[in-house]
Write a protein that holds these residues in place. Sequence first.
Motif, PDB file in Angstrom:
ATOM      1  N   GLY A   1       0.827  -1.213   0.000  1.00 50.80           N
ATOM      2  CA  GLY A   1       0.000   0.000   0.000  1.00 50.80           C
ATOM      3  C   GLY A   1       0.852   1.250   0.000  1.00 50.80           C
ATOM      4  O   GLY A   1       0.573   2.219  -0.721  1.00 50.80           O
ATOM      5  N   PHE A   2       1.917   1.224   0.805  1.00 51.07           N
ATOM      6  CA  PHE A   2       2.840   2.363   0.868  1.00 51.07           C
ATOM      7  C   PHE A   2       3.573   2.535  -0.458  1.00 51.07           C
ATOM      8  O   PHE A   2       3.683   3.649  -0.978  1.00 51.07           O
ATOM      9  N   ALA A   3       4.069   1.426  -1.019  1.00 44.67           N
ATOM     10  CA  ALA A   3       4.859   1.482  -2.254  1.00 44.67           C
ATOM     11  C   ALA A   3       4.038   2.012  -3.425  1.00 44.67           C
ATOM     12  O   ALA A   3       4.527   2.830  -4.215  1.00 44.67           O
TER      13      ALA A   3
ATOM     14  N   THR B   1       2.774   6.592  -7.107  1.00 45.13           N
ATOM     15  CA  THR B   1       1.875   7.580  -7.711  1.00 45.13           C
ATOM     16  C   THR B   1       2.333   8.999  -7.387  1.00 45.13           C
ATOM     17  O   THR B   1       2.321   9.888  -8.247  1.00 45.13           O
ATOM     18  N   TYR B   2       2.750   9.204  -6.137  1.00 41.11           N
ATOM     19  CA  TYR B   2       3.241  10.518  -5.695  1.00 41.11           C
ATOM     20  C   TYR B   2       4.481  10.936  -6.499  1.00 41.11           C
ATOM     21  O   TYR B   2       4.555  12.059  -6.999  1.00 41.11           O
TER      22      TYR B   2
ATOM     23  N   LEU C   1      -0.760   9.682   3.534  1.00 40.84           N
ATOM     24  CA  LEU C   1      -0.785   8.555   4.453  1.00 40.84           C
ATOM     25  C   LEU C   1      -2.205   8.018   4.652  1.00 40.84           C
ATOM     26  O   LEU C   1      -2.389   6.839   4.958  1.00 40.84           O
ATOM     27  N   ILE C   2      -3.190   8.874   4.465  1.00 44.74           N
ATOM     28  CA  ILE C   2      -4.586   8.415   4.551  1.00 44.74           C
ATOM     29  C   ILE C   2      -4.863   7.396   3.457  1.00 44.74           C
ATOM     30  O   ILE C   2      -5.486   6.347   3.691  1.00 44.74           O
TER      31      ILE C   2
ATOM     32  N   TYR D   1      -6.658   9.322  -5.297  1.00 42.18           N
ATOM     33  CA  TYR D   1      -5.532   9.970  -4.614  1.00 42.18           C
ATOM     34  C   TYR D   1      -4.859  10.984  -5.532  1.00 42.18           C
ATOM     35  O   TYR D   1      -4.580  12.129  -5.130  1.00 42.18           O
ATOM     36  N   ALA D   2      -4.595  10.581  -6.770  1.00 48.88           N
ATOM     37  CA  ALA D   2      -3.951  11.480  -7.730  1.00 48.88           C
ATOM     38  C   ALA D   2      -4.832  12.684  -8.048  1.00 48.88           C
ATOM     39  O   ALA D   2      -4.338  13.810  -8.166  1.00 48.88           O
TER      40      ALA D   2
END
Length: 259
Positions: free
Chosen positions: A18-20, A25-26, A44-45, A78-79
């Motif tokens: 999930g973090f990766a 994307t970030y 982080l959400i 998110y993006a």
Amino acid sequence: MKYILWSVFEIIINIFQGFATCYYTYKYMNNNGKFKNFLQSRSLIFVVLMSVSITVVNYITIFEHFGLLIYVMILFIYAMKELHGKLIEKIFSAVLPILIIIISSAFISNFYASLFRIKLDVILSQNNFPRFIALISTQFVMVYLLMISLKILKKKENNSLNIRECMLIGIILLISIAVSTFLNIISFRNPTLIGHDLIVLAFLGLLIINITVFYLVVDLSKINITVRENEALKIKNEYSQQYISSANTQFDVIKKLRH
């Protein structure tokens, strides 16, 4: 006790994925973005949301298949909400990490199933040594491919694809997801040992095709940039010629008036 340890281990893997994916994307949308800024933002959400989704989907089924669409939607939202950039870039930033995960996971799982001569569902569901090394190996392959794809795709000069090229590459990526899912469905039907080996080779070929697509993006972008620079240079030369011609005409007029 063994079940608890396995559960904790798999939850850690899900959080890592999930973090990766969110960080990918970030970075895709913000190449100069700092890791510190990522940790201090609302990203982080979405990491938590992504990790929970992966955990829930994996609890329901041993392989995600169409559950992958949930992951893509989370990354796309998110993006859209947190990151700046073109719509087509946001779509790519949501699809690419999931494509990398599904191909990495499917390839490694089938590889170890073929290596240990066991069924695929044993690798994906039972708490044993083959599953342990398959999960660890998948994370290494996944991180490597994520880093390579970012290095290839997110150079400043490589953001020059037109709509048709983006659509073509997008279709290739979607077909890759579909083919990967189809190959996994075949694997679950317990093919012969030779058949399983061929499936592993098919996944390897799929992996090579997608890496080739990454490089194709770079080449197409460079070609587009060259074309645009040549067009700009051509227009600049035309304006220069017009300016010189106009200056010569004015000079001739002034020269005649003086005489």
